[in-house]
Design a protein around this motif. Structure first.
Motif, PDB file in Angstrom:
ATOM      1  N   GLN A  33       0.811  -1.204   0.000  1.00 21.27           N
ATOM      2  CA  GLN A  33       0.000   0.000   0.000  1.00 21.27           C
ATOM      3  C   GLN A  33       0.857   1.272   0.000  1.00 21.27           C
ATOM      4  O   GLN A  33       1.699   1.435  -0.840  1.00 21.27           O
ATOM      5  CB  GLN A  33      -0.987  -0.028   1.170  1.00 21.27           C
ATOM      6  N   ALA A  56      -3.704  -3.767  11.563  1.00 16.59           N
ATOM      7  CA  ALA A  56      -4.087  -3.984  10.167  1.00 16.59           C
ATOM      8  C   ALA A  56      -5.489  -3.474   9.834  1.00 16.59           C
ATOM      9  O   ALA A  56      -5.719  -2.908   8.765  1.00 16.59           O
ATOM     10  CB  ALA A  56      -3.982  -5.471   9.818  1.00 16.59           C
ATOM     11  N   GLU A  57      -6.425  -3.662  10.751  1.00 16.76           N
ATOM     12  CA  GLU A  57      -7.808  -3.308  10.425  1.00 16.76           C
ATOM     13  C   GLU A  57      -8.148  -1.846  10.709  1.00 16.76           C
ATOM     14  O   GLU A  57      -9.300  -1.439  10.570  1.00 16.76           O
ATOM     15  CB  GLU A  57      -8.766  -4.244  11.163  1.00 16.76           C
ATOM     16  N   THR A 117      -8.041  -0.484   6.018  1.00  9.51           N
ATOM     17  CA  THR A 117      -8.185  -1.781   5.358  1.00  9.51           C
ATOM     18  C   THR A 117      -9.346  -1.805   4.366  1.00  9.51           C
ATOM     19  O   THR A 117     -10.223  -0.934   4.386  1.00  9.51           O
ATOM     20  CB  THR A 117      -8.428  -2.883   6.420  1.00  9.51           C
ATOM     21  N   SER A 126      -1.074   1.529   5.506  1.00  3.82           N
ATOM     22  CA  SER A 126      -1.814   0.349   5.914  1.00  3.82           C
ATOM     23  C   SER A 126      -0.881  -0.806   6.209  1.00  3.82           C
ATOM     24  O   SER A 126       0.139  -0.994   5.561  1.00  3.82           O
ATOM     25  CB  SER A 126      -2.807  -0.028   4.806  1.00  3.82           C
TER      26      SER A 126
END
Length: 334
Positions: free
Chosen positions: A114, A193-194, A197, A323
Motif C-alpha cells: 500500500q 491492520a484493520e 483496510t 496500511s
C-alpha cells in the motif's frame, strides 16, 4: 558488492481533474473542509468509460523512465510493481508490464504494501542489484483508486483523499562508491491492520457488500480510522527518518530534500516542523494529486527532479507510512 542508483524517472496521471468543488456536487462536503483536514485542492481520477488501469498507467510512466535512463526495454532485467489496486485479483500487474512493453521474459513481482509499497519495492530492487543478480530494474508504483471509492457522504472521509496516477524509475548498477541508494529501513506492525483496510473481496469474503454472521456490513470500500492513523504516522515517520540518517552518520541539516509519502499535507507539515526543515527542504504535491498511495513518492520525486530540485550529490530522503501498518525510509545520495 555493487551500488544502485536511479538513472531514469517518469510519471503519468490522468487528464481528468476533480476539484474539491466538483466533489460538493456528489457529497456533503466543502473545499474548506477538505483543505483544512488534508491540504488537498484537487486530484486526478480516471474518466468514466476510459480503458485506463493501474497497469496501463504504470506502462506509460515506465516508458518515460526507461527513455530518460538512456535504455531500451530490452535492457531491463526485472520488474517490481507496487500497487493496492491491481487490474486483477491475480495475476499481478508486473507481468502485464512485461507484455505491454513487449519486453523479454524477465521476472516480475508485485509488492502489496500500500502506501509503503514504493519504498519496499525500491529496497527490494536495490538488494537484487547490490548482490549482482540484476543490472537494470524497473520499479513502478501505480494506483487506480477512483473506481473503488464510496463517492457519497457516507464515504467522504476517505474518498476525498485519494487520486489516480503512476510513477516509475529505473534502478541501475553503479560502481561509484558513496552514491545512489545508501540504505533502506523497513518496518511493520500488523496488530493495527484493520485500522486502515479493505475487508472484502478476499478469500473469506468474495461477494461485495455482504452481511457477516454477526449481522455487520462487510464492505468492499476502504475503511480508515483517520485519527488513529494520523497519530501513528507522525511518530513512525519521524522514527524511520532518523533511523536512516543515523545509519549514514547524517543529521537533519544534511537533508537537501525530504519527499514524504503524500498521505496528508498536515502529516508532512508536522514532520517538517519537528525536524525544523525549511520549505525548500520538503517537497509536497498532494495539493494537486491527492494521495496516490504506492505512486505518491515516485510521482513527487519525478516532479521535483523535473523542476530541477534534485541535484548531483544531494541527500534525498524518502519516507512512507501506511496500511499494515507498514513504514519505511530510503536514504539516497544523488
Amino acid at each position: 558488492m555493487y551500488n544502485s542508483k536511479i538513472t531514469g524517472l517518469g510519471f503519468f496521471v490522468p487528464d481528468n481533474k476533480v476539484t474539491n468543488h466538483d466533489l460538493t456536487k456528489i457529497m456533503d462536503t466543502s473545499d474548506e473542509w477538505i483543505q483544512e483536514r488534508t491540504g488537498i485542492k484537487e486530484r486526478r481520477w480516471i474518466a468514466e468509460g476510459s480503458d485506463e488501469t493501474s497497469a496501463t498507467m504504470g506502462a506509460k510512466a515506465a516508458k518515460i523512465a526507461i527513455e530518460r535512463a538512456g535504455l531500451t526495454k530490452d535492457d531491463i532485467d526485472f520488474i517490481v510493481f507496487a500497487t493496492l489496486s491491481p487490474d486483477y485479483y491475480f495475476p499481478g500487474c508486473g507481468v502485464q508490464i512485461q507484455d505491454m512493453l513487449d519486453m523479454p521474459t524477465v521476472g516480475a513481482i508485485d509488492v502489496r504494501n500500500q502506501c509503503s509499497g514504493f519504498i519496499y519495492s525500491l529496497a527490494t530492487a536495490d538488494q537484487f542489484i547490490k548482490t549482482g543478480m540484476y543490472k537494470n530494474i524497473l520499479v513502478i508504483g501505480s494506483e487506480y483508486h477512483s473506481n473503488g471509492l464510496d463517492k457519497t457522504t457516507r464515504g467522504r472521509g476517505v474518498s476525498v483523499i485519494f487520486g489516480d496516477g503512476a510513477g516509475a524509475c529505473v534502478l541501475s548498477r553503479s560502481e561509484e562508491k558513496g552514491k545512489g541508494i545508501l540504505s533502506s529501513h523497513l518496518h511493520s506492525e500488523g496488530k493495527h491492520a484493520e485500522e486502515l483496510t479493505v475487508i472484502s473481496p478476499s478469500i473469506k469474503h468474495w461477494v461485495p457488500e455482504i452481511i457477516d454472521s454477526k449481522g455487520e456490513d462487510i464492505s468492499y470500500f476502504p475503511y480508515m480510522n483517520g485519527t488513529f492513523v494520523f497519530k501513528n504516522a507522525v511518530v513512525r515517520f519521524s522514527e524511520v527518518i532518523m533511523e536512516g540518517l543515523k545509519a549514514n552518520n547524517l543529521q537533519t541539516t544534511d537533508i537537501n530534500l525530504l519527499i514524504p509519502h503524500q498521505a496528508n499535507l498536515r502529516i508532512s507539515q508536522f514532520v517538517q516542523q519537528k525536524f525544523k526543515l525549511s520549505d525548500d527542504q520538503v517537497y509536497n504535491n498532494i495539493m494537486q494529486y491527492g494521495n496516490t498511495t504506492a505512486a505518491s513518492i515516485i510521482i513527487a520525486l519525478t516532479e521535483a527532479w523535473e523542476k530541477g530540485l534534485v541535484k548531483d550529490n544531494d541527500i534525498i530522503v524518502l519516507a512512507a507510512f501506511g496500511s499494515g501498518f507498514t513504514w519505511g525510509s530510503t536514504i539516497i545520495r544523488w
